[in-house]
Design a protein around this motif. Structure first.
Motif, mmCIF file in Angstrom:
data_model
loop_
_atom_site.group_PDB
_atom_site.id
_atom_site.type_symbol
_atom_site.label_atom_id
_atom_site.label_comp_id
_atom_site.label_asym_id
_atom_site.label_seq_id
_atom_site.Cartn_x
_atom_site.Cartn_y
_atom_site.Cartn_z
ATOM 1 N N SER A 288 -15.321 0.142 -4.707
ATOM 2 C CA SER A 288 -15.374 0.838 -3.421
ATOM 3 C C SER A 288 -15.661 -0.087 -2.249
ATOM 4 O O SER A 288 -15.637 0.342 -1.095
ATOM 5 C CB SER A 288 -16.437 1.941 -3.465
ATOM 6 N N TYR A 289 -15.926 -1.356 -2.528
ATOM 7 C CA TYR A 289 -16.246 -2.290 -1.446
ATOM 8 C C TYR A 289 -15.041 -3.077 -0.953
ATOM 9 O O TYR A 289 -15.151 -3.815 0.030
ATOM 10 C CB TYR A 289 -17.346 -3.261 -1.902
ATOM 11 N N ARG A 290 -13.913 -2.935 -1.599
ATOM 12 C CA ARG A 290 -12.714 -3.626 -1.150
ATOM 13 C C ARG A 290 -12.194 -2.999 0.145
ATOM 14 O O ARG A 290 -12.373 -1.806 0.392
ATOM 15 C CB ARG A 290 -11.626 -3.571 -2.213
ATOM 16 N N HIS A 291 -11.519 -3.799 0.945
ATOM 17 C CA HIS A 291 -10.915 -3.306 2.184
ATOM 18 C C HIS A 291 -9.540 -2.734 1.853
ATOM 19 O O HIS A 291 -8.627 -3.475 1.494
ATOM 20 C CB HIS A 291 -10.798 -4.437 3.202
ATOM 21 N N LEU A 292 -9.402 -1.427 1.994
ATOM 22 C CA LEU A 292 -8.179 -0.733 1.610
ATOM 23 C C LEU A 292 -7.432 -0.214 2.835
ATOM 24 O O LEU A 292 -8.038 0.058 3.878
ATOM 25 C CB LEU A 292 -8.504 0.431 0.679
ATOM 26 N N ALA A 293 -6.112 -0.055 2.680
ATOM 27 C CA ALA A 293 -5.293 0.378 3.804
ATOM 28 C C ALA A 293 -4.110 1.205 3.322
ATOM 29 O O ALA A 293 -3.244 0.681 2.603
ATOM 30 C CB ALA A 293 -4.795 -0.821 4.591
ATOM 31 N N PRO A 294 -4.040 2.476 3.702
ATOM 32 C CA PRO A 294 -2.836 3.257 3.410
ATOM 33 C C PRO A 294 -1.673 2.761 4.263
ATOM 34 O O PRO A 294 -1.845 2.393 5.427
ATOM 35 C CB PRO A 294 -3.230 4.686 3.783
ATOM 36 N N LEU A 295 -0.498 2.739 3.649
ATOM 37 C CA LEU A 295 0.728 2.300 4.310
ATOM 38 C C LEU A 295 1.623 3.500 4.571
ATOM 39 O O LEU A 295 1.833 4.327 3.680
ATOM 40 C CB LEU A 295 1.473 1.325 3.394
ATOM 41 N N TYR A 296 2.170 3.568 5.777
ATOM 42 C CA TYR A 296 3.040 4.682 6.136
ATOM 43 C C TYR A 296 4.259 4.194 6.909
ATOM 44 O O TYR A 296 4.146 3.286 7.736
ATOM 45 C CB TYR A 296 2.310 5.684 7.030
ATOM 46 N N ASP A 297 5.407 4.830 6.653
ATOM 47 C CA ASP A 297 6.517 4.726 7.601
ATOM 48 C C ASP A 297 6.232 5.680 8.760
ATOM 49 O O ASP A 297 6.132 5.274 9.907
ATOM 50 C CB ASP A 297 7.840 5.063 6.918
ATOM 51 N N ASP A 298 6.120 6.963 8.428
ATOM 52 C CA ASP A 298 5.703 7.967 9.400
ATOM 53 C C ASP A 298 4.280 8.390 9.067
ATOM 54 O O ASP A 298 4.002 8.796 7.937
ATOM 55 C CB ASP A 298 6.625 9.187 9.346
#
Length: 243
Positions: free
Chosen positions: A158-168
């Motif tokens: 849970s300490y990792r830097h996460l990022a959701p990726l989106y086109d829209d």
């Protein structure tokens, strides 16, 4: 944490064969201090740096990447399709890429490429490799279009830097980001609206956009709060690299 405005896409995909060690080095030589690369699952649980579902576009091989054996992938030429200058360039393993990136002192945006539902076949192996071989958490962002993959990343660490990726960007983007305690939101620059950008920034997230190779087309986005641009050619954004 993100200390740059320019991130090299697949290394520097217009300067050298994408997702190769040569491309990572080209990004560094161009002045980029961060790179984005893709990690894919192959046969026998192997992890390689590769974007497509098939080998055909970027190598002299063919067929689905998922079915390719590590020993066979190691023999592929991933450079000649870009230029004869790069003939013989290899498809790197995840570990080879991590070693190269850290030796160059770069930050890493690692995208997990996985279109299937069986994220348990790729995510634990990726996270274990990062745990054992990546040293600076503040120079790593893990992103994916596959939200289930990010959920599993979060469950494992849970300490990792996460990022959701989106086109829209979807209406429930904030709900998704909050559930994994995301560090940043990554989206296609051409579909981002000013209200969306302002909402992301107001919620406390970094905003990283892809993939632009003309500084003029993203000029307004800096005013909207964009933190960094992902580009195939970091030299196009030389003024931002210098700053």
């Amino acid at each position: 944490m993100i200390d740059t405005k320019v991130i090299g896409h697949r290394g520097a995909a217009l300067l050298a064969p994408e997702n190769t060690l040569a491309s990572i080095r080209a990004a560094a030589e161009a002045g980029a201090t961060w790179v984005e690369i893709d990690v894919s699952l192959i046969n026998e649980g192997g992890l390689v740096i590769f974007h497509d579902n098939t080998l055909d576009r970027c190598t002299d091989g063919s067929g689905p990447i998922r079915k390719a054996l590590p020993a066979d992938v190691a023999l592929l030429d991933a450079g000649s399709s870009f230029s004869t200058e790069f003939a013989g360039e290899k498809v790197p393993t995840l570990l080879e890429a991590l070693e190269c990136i850290q030796a160059l002192g770069l930050g890493l945006n690692l995208e997990i490429k996985h279109d299937a539902n069986d994220v348990e076949n790729i995510v634990p192996a990726v996270m274990a490799t990062l745990r054992d071989y990546w040293q600076d958490e503040d120079k790593l962002i893990i992103s994916s279009f596959n939200y289930a993959a990010l959920q599993l990343c979060y469950e494992i660490d849970s300490y990792r830097h996460l990022a959701p990726l989106y086109d829209d960007i979807p209406e429930n983007w904030q709900e998704q980001a909050e559930a994994i305690q995301a560090y940043s939101v990554h989206c296609l620059y051409s579909r981002l609206t000013q209200p969306q950008a302002q909402q992301i920034k107001a919620a406390g997230y970094k905003l990283i956009c892809f993939t632009a190779n003309d500084p003029n087309v993203v000029e307004p986005l800096w005013l909207w709060g964009m933190d960094a641009i992902i580009t195939d050619d970091p030299t196009k954004f030389a003024s931002l690299l210098d700053s």
